[in-house]
Design an enzyme around this catalytic site. Structure first.
Site, PDB file in Angstrom:
ATOM      1  N   ASP A 144      -1.999   8.564  10.202  1.00  0.00           N
ATOM      2  CA  ASP A 144      -2.089   9.553  11.332  1.00  0.00           C
ATOM      3  C   ASP A 144      -0.855   9.463  11.938  1.00  0.00           C
ATOM      4  O   ASP A 144      -0.253  10.571  12.481  1.00  0.00           O
ATOM      5  CB  ASP A 144      -3.306   9.097  12.288  1.00  0.00           C
ATOM      6  CG  ASP A 144      -3.485   7.882  12.423  1.00  0.00           C
ATOM      7  OD1 ASP A 144      -2.791   6.721  12.162  1.00  0.00           O
ATOM      8  OD2 ASP A 144      -4.611   7.651  13.393  1.00  0.00           O
ATOM      9  N   GLN A 172      -5.036   5.077  10.191  1.00  0.00           N
ATOM     10  CA  GLN A 172      -4.309   3.825   9.450  1.00  0.00           C
ATOM     11  C   GLN A 172      -5.415   2.613   9.241  1.00  0.00           C
ATOM     12  O   GLN A 172      -6.256   2.269  10.113  1.00  0.00           O
ATOM     13  CB  GLN A 172      -3.087   3.384  10.232  1.00  0.00           C
ATOM     14  CG  GLN A 172      -2.070   4.293   9.796  1.00  0.00           C
ATOM     15  CD  GLN A 172      -0.657   3.690  10.150  1.00  0.00           C
ATOM     16  OE1 GLN A 172      -0.189   3.989  11.243  1.00  0.00           O
ATOM     17  NE2 GLN A 172      -0.192   3.112   9.412  1.00  0.00           N
TER      18      GLN A 172
END
Length: 511
Positions: free
Chosen positions: A249, A87
């Site tokens: 993720d 991220q």
């Protein structure tokens, strides 16, 4: 689930573009089996100013290498791909789609000053929470733009599109630019309540530019796009392969661990440590005790993120000259509390609590307890305590959980699994599919494929049918250890209070 629309041999690919490596899983949905798992390591560009960057091309090269390890018959059976990505990364593109600079990553703390500037311009941290549901914390994408304007003005001048890491991989695969709500909520610009870009937060980041023009369209979690024919040919895939919306993720790990309905708690013990739950409404904390993110399933994902988890154990193992694969052996003979050693594992600075300038420290050393086993245990315990501190915030908001779904590299350690059960006083389950984020990408790809072919299968149905836990790796709380950790955790909080005074973030206006 209807399987009429997919061939029996169909494979669903999950790609996880992480900080340390790219991982690929090939999932055969009909038999509920992962038929191939491949990985490729990644380098990291680290600076003394806290910068952490990667070249976007490294991700593509690693993906090519992973597909190259698949048997040609397996590649020919691929029908859909789902991409998980670390991220908050900032991937700047020009109008032709060329990457303009190395991507600044989630663990980059060099932009902490810009976080303060954005929040000050917006009216303070509390105002940011009111406007978008989240403050601008170290690592969030928003702060990377004004940093680029100051330090890479030639990049800022040519900037046409801002993408996140998984967005860039999707762009490479399909030639199309988009974002989905889960990963987009980690930019700091998305109003998670309305699932729209916050004009006020965009203006606070850059008042001279309409940043909305640099952001791609937002799409729903079950959206899908066709793979570009030249990329299909390069990877040896059929031209009909679809690419799912993908996600961050943590959002993909939620899918891969079955955390797609309220009441489930997932903990990821990776480079960063995360705790997240599923909600069917925005879960915003006015005190910013957690990240109020959207999920990549159409809901919301309240999340606690610490920036230091396996980073701590890996650093200690490196210092003492052993591999973390030997960690459980090294810990033999140690006991809860590490004989009084307490580590604050802030090697990368910290996000939760918000201490971007903090550094790791070891406390409670005496003439007898400074052994490699105790130091390694203190690193593991410190990372676990930091997550427990975030968990306390979720619990204080009235959220309750029956068990923890554990994923990430740390979940392979039996000692760490038991430690989590004892520190949190909750049973621990580990999904059979160890690569939670990559497997979540494969399941999202399955969901997108079913939707694209007219099947109304829900992601909850898919998770129920395909996510299985490994009974042999389960851990239950030990009453004596639970009691011991209740005391040791309080010692950690005492040292944490001192660190918060020592490393207090820059003042950023009234809250």
């Amino acid at each position: 689930m209807s399987a009429a629309a997919r061939p029996a041999e169909a494979l669903f690919i999950g790609l996880d573009v992480g900080t340390q490596s790219v991982k690929l899983v090939a999932y055969h949905a009909a038999s509920r089996r992962i038929v191939a798992t491949h990985g490729q390591p990644l380098e990291l560009i680290a600076g003394n100013d806290g910068s952490r960057e990667q070249e976007a091309q490294w991700w593509i090269d690693a993906i090519r290498a992973c597909f190259g390890k698949l048997d040609p018959a397996q590649r020919a059976a691929v029908v859909a791909i789902g991409v998980s990505g670390q991220q908050h990364g900032f991937v700047p593109l020009d109008a032709q789609g060329n990457v303009l600079a190395p991507a600044k990553l989630w663990c980059d703390t060099s932009t902490s000053g810009e976080c303060d500037e954005i929040m000050s311009a917006a009216g303070g941290e509390a105002t940011c929470v009111t406007l978008a549901g989240n403050p601008i914390l170290a690592g969030y994408t928003a702060s990377k733009l004004p940093w680029t304007r100051k330090h890479r003005p030639e990049v800022y001048a040519r900037l046409a599109t801002i993408l996140l890491p998984h967005d860039y991989v999707n762009f490479w695969l399909t030639g199309q630019r988009w974002m989905e709500y889960g990963d987009a909520s980690g930019t700091g610009w998305l109003d998670v309540r309305t699932r729209t870009w916050s004009r006020e937060m965009l203006a606070a980041t850059d008042s001279d530019t309409n940043l909305a023009d640099f952001l791609p369209p937002l799409v729903e979690a079950d959206a899908s796009f066709g793979i570009a024919s030249n990329i299909a040919d390069e990877l040896g895939l059929p031209h009909g392969v679809i690419v799912a919306a993908g996600g961050g993720d943590n959002m993909m790990a939620a899918i891969g661990t079955g955390n797609v309905a309220p009441g489930v708690l997932t903990m990821s013990l990776g480079t960063s440590g995360t705790l997240f739950a599923c909600a069917d409404f925005p879960v915003v904390d006015e005190n910013a005790g957690w990240a109020a993110f959207c999920s990549s399933t159409g809901g919301w994902l309240p999340l606690i993120c610490t920036m230091n988890c396996t980073v701590a154990t890996e650093n200690v193992a490196k210092m003492f000259g052993f591999s973390t694969r030997e960690g459980d052996t090294v810990l033999e003979g140690t006991k809860p509390g590490a004989d009084g050693l307490v580590m604050l594992p802030f090697f990368n600075g910290e996000r939760t609590p918000n201490l971007p300038d903090a550094r790791a420290s070891l406390h409670g050393m005496d003439m007898a307890n400074l052994t490699r086993g105790n130091v390694y245990r203190a690193a593991m315990e410190g990372a676990t305590y930091a997550l427990r501190n975030g968990f306390d915030a979720l619990r204080s908001a009235g959220m309750t959980f029956d068990s923890i779904r554990l994923t990430g590299g740390g979940s392979h350690s039996a000692t760490w699994r038991q430690m989590v059960a004892d520190v949190f006083d909750l049973p621990v389950q580990v999904p059979q599919q160890a690569e939670g984020a990559a497997f979540g990408g494969a399941l999202q790809a399955l969901w997108a494929f079913e939707r694209a072919n007219g099947n109304g299968t829900s992601i909850a149905d898919i998770a129920r049918d395909h996510v299985q836990v490994d009974a042999s790796t389960a851990a239950k709380p030990n009453a004596d250890a639970v009691a011991a950790y209740a005391t040791h955790y309080q010692a950690f909080l005492t040292y944490l209070d001192a660190a918060q005074t020592l490393y207090a973030p820059h003042p950023n206006t009234a809250r």
